[in-house]
Design a protein around this motif. Structure first.
Motif, PDB file in Angstrom:
ATOM      1  N   ALA A   2       0.564  -1.293  -0.110  1.00  0.00           N
ATOM      2  CA  ALA A   2      -0.371  -0.535   0.015  1.00  0.00           C
ATOM      3  C   ALA A   2       0.316   1.261   0.386  1.00  0.00           C
ATOM      4  O   ALA A   2       0.624   2.285  -0.777  1.00  0.00           O
ATOM      5  CB  ALA A   2      -0.572  -0.014   1.424  1.00  0.00           C
ATOM      6  N   THR A   3       2.030   1.629   0.923  1.00  0.00           N
ATOM      7  CA  THR A   3       2.738   2.062   0.699  1.00  0.00           C
ATOM      8  C   THR A   3       3.317   2.542  -0.437  1.00  0.00           C
ATOM      9  O   THR A   3       3.212   3.652  -1.574  1.00  0.00           O
ATOM     10  CB  THR A   3       3.861   2.024   1.653  1.00  0.00           C
ATOM     11  N   ALA A   4       3.742   1.648  -1.604  1.00  0.00           N
ATOM     12  CA  ALA A   4       4.757   1.775  -2.222  1.00  0.00           C
ATOM     13  C   ALA A   4       3.433   2.353  -3.854  1.00  0.00           C
ATOM     14  O   ALA A   4       4.081   2.636  -4.490  1.00  0.00           O
ATOM     15  CB  ALA A   4       5.007   0.277  -3.046  1.00  0.00           C
ATOM     16  N   LYS A   5       1.909   1.918  -3.140  1.00  0.00           N
ATOM     17  CA  LYS A   5       0.814   2.679  -4.627  1.00  0.00           C
ATOM     18  C   LYS A   5       0.792   3.896  -3.964  1.00  0.00           C
ATOM     19  O   LYS A   5       1.288   4.814  -4.831  1.00  0.00           O
ATOM     20  CB  LYS A   5      -0.073   1.889  -4.465  1.00  0.00           C
ATOM     21  N   GLN A   6       1.026   4.549  -2.515  1.00  0.00           N
ATOM     22  CA  GLN A   6       0.901   5.630  -2.515  1.00  0.00           C
ATOM     23  C   GLN A   6       1.976   6.863  -2.791  1.00  0.00           C
ATOM     24  O   GLN A   6       2.098   7.187  -3.115  1.00  0.00           O
ATOM     25  CB  GLN A   6       0.733   5.932  -0.675  1.00  0.00           C
ATOM     26  N   THR A   7       3.069   6.096  -3.233  1.00  0.00           N
ATOM     27  CA  THR A   7       4.203   6.942  -2.985  1.00  0.00           C
ATOM     28  C   THR A   7       4.069   6.565  -4.937  1.00  0.00           C
ATOM     29  O   THR A   7       5.568   7.425  -5.346  1.00  0.00           O
ATOM     30  CB  THR A   7       5.551   6.441  -2.618  1.00  0.00           C
ATOM     31  N   TYR A  50      15.707   1.244   5.565  1.00  0.00           N
ATOM     32  CA  TYR A  50      15.066   1.717   5.827  1.00  0.00           C
ATOM     33  C   TYR A  50      13.604   2.812   4.733  1.00  0.00           C
ATOM     34  O   TYR A  50      14.440   2.684   4.124  1.00  0.00           O
ATOM     35  CB  TYR A  50      16.155   3.377   6.649  1.00  0.00           C
ATOM     36  N   HIS A  51      12.789   3.015   5.231  1.00  0.00           N
ATOM     37  CA  HIS A  51      11.457   3.705   4.518  1.00  0.00           C
ATOM     38  C   HIS A  51      11.382   5.009   4.370  1.00  0.00           C
ATOM     39  O   HIS A  51      10.394   4.918   3.226  1.00  0.00           O
ATOM     40  CB  HIS A  51      10.492   2.674   4.298  1.00  0.00           C
ATOM     41  N   SER A  52      12.699   5.547   4.699  1.00  0.00           N
ATOM     42  CA  SER A  52      12.691   6.868   5.008  1.00  0.00           C
ATOM     43  C   SER A  52      13.082   8.059   4.407  1.00  0.00           C
ATOM     44  O   SER A  52      13.273   8.957   4.248  1.00  0.00           O
ATOM     45  CB  SER A  52      12.470   7.622   6.448  1.00  0.00           C
ATOM     46  N   ILE A  93      12.060   9.979   1.164  1.00  0.00           N
ATOM     47  CA  ILE A  93      10.553   9.711   1.403  1.00  0.00           C
ATOM     48  C   ILE A  93       9.663  10.282   1.090  1.00  0.00           C
ATOM     49  O   ILE A  93       9.630  10.067   2.395  1.00  0.00           O
ATOM     50  CB  ILE A  93      11.111   7.587   0.870  1.00  0.00           C
ATOM     51  N   SER A  94       8.586  10.704  -0.338  1.00  0.00           N
ATOM     52  CA  SER A  94       7.757  11.153   0.395  1.00  0.00           C
ATOM     53  C   SER A  94       6.558  10.102   0.457  1.00  0.00           C
ATOM     54  O   SER A  94       6.084   9.437  -0.566  1.00  0.00           O
ATOM     55  CB  SER A  94       7.580  12.179  -0.192  1.00  0.00           C
TER      56      SER A  94
END
Length: 119
Positions: A2-7, A50-52, A93-94
């Motif tokens: 879901a995070t990948a889709k948001q970005t 890390y995903h930031s 990462i936004s």
């Protein structure tokens, strides 16, 4: 996922030029050549990253790198974890999820205000 889709359409934010984050070893953390957007998506898909933040050789070979949890590294990429590396930039990462929540709350506030004025 879901995070990948948001970005998907959200551009990463440049934090620092000619620097990398995480390890000071310039050979560590690279995951291969990708566009800036592909790099962001790849980093988000790797659980050891890390995903930031991520780093990217934007002006040279387009190599993409992440800060690896398994190496015991931290991701304080706006301060103490920056290390010099010419041609490499650090990006944040936004996610648009925070912005969409703000927009929604702003709209609902206006709606409530409009309802009050109608009464």
């Amino acid at each position: 996922d879901a995070t990948a889709k948001q970005t998907d359409d959200v551009q990463p934010v440049l934090v620092a030029r000619d620097k990398r984050c995480g390890s000071s070893d310039m050979s560590q953390g690279w995951i291969g050549s990708r566009t800036l957007m592909e790099c962001q998506k790849s980093v988000l898909s790797i659980s050891d990253c890390y995903h930031s933040f991520f780093f990217h050789a934007t002006d040279t070979d387009q190599n993409c790198g992440c800060i690896q949890r398994s190496e015991g590294l931290s991701d304080n990429c706006e301060e103490s974890d920056q290390h010099p590396q010419p041609g490499v930039n650090i990006y944040r990462i936004s996610s648009d999820s925070g912005n969409s929540k703000r927009k929604k709350s702003g709209k609902s506030t206006k709606t409530r205000a409009a309802k009050k004025s109608e009464l």
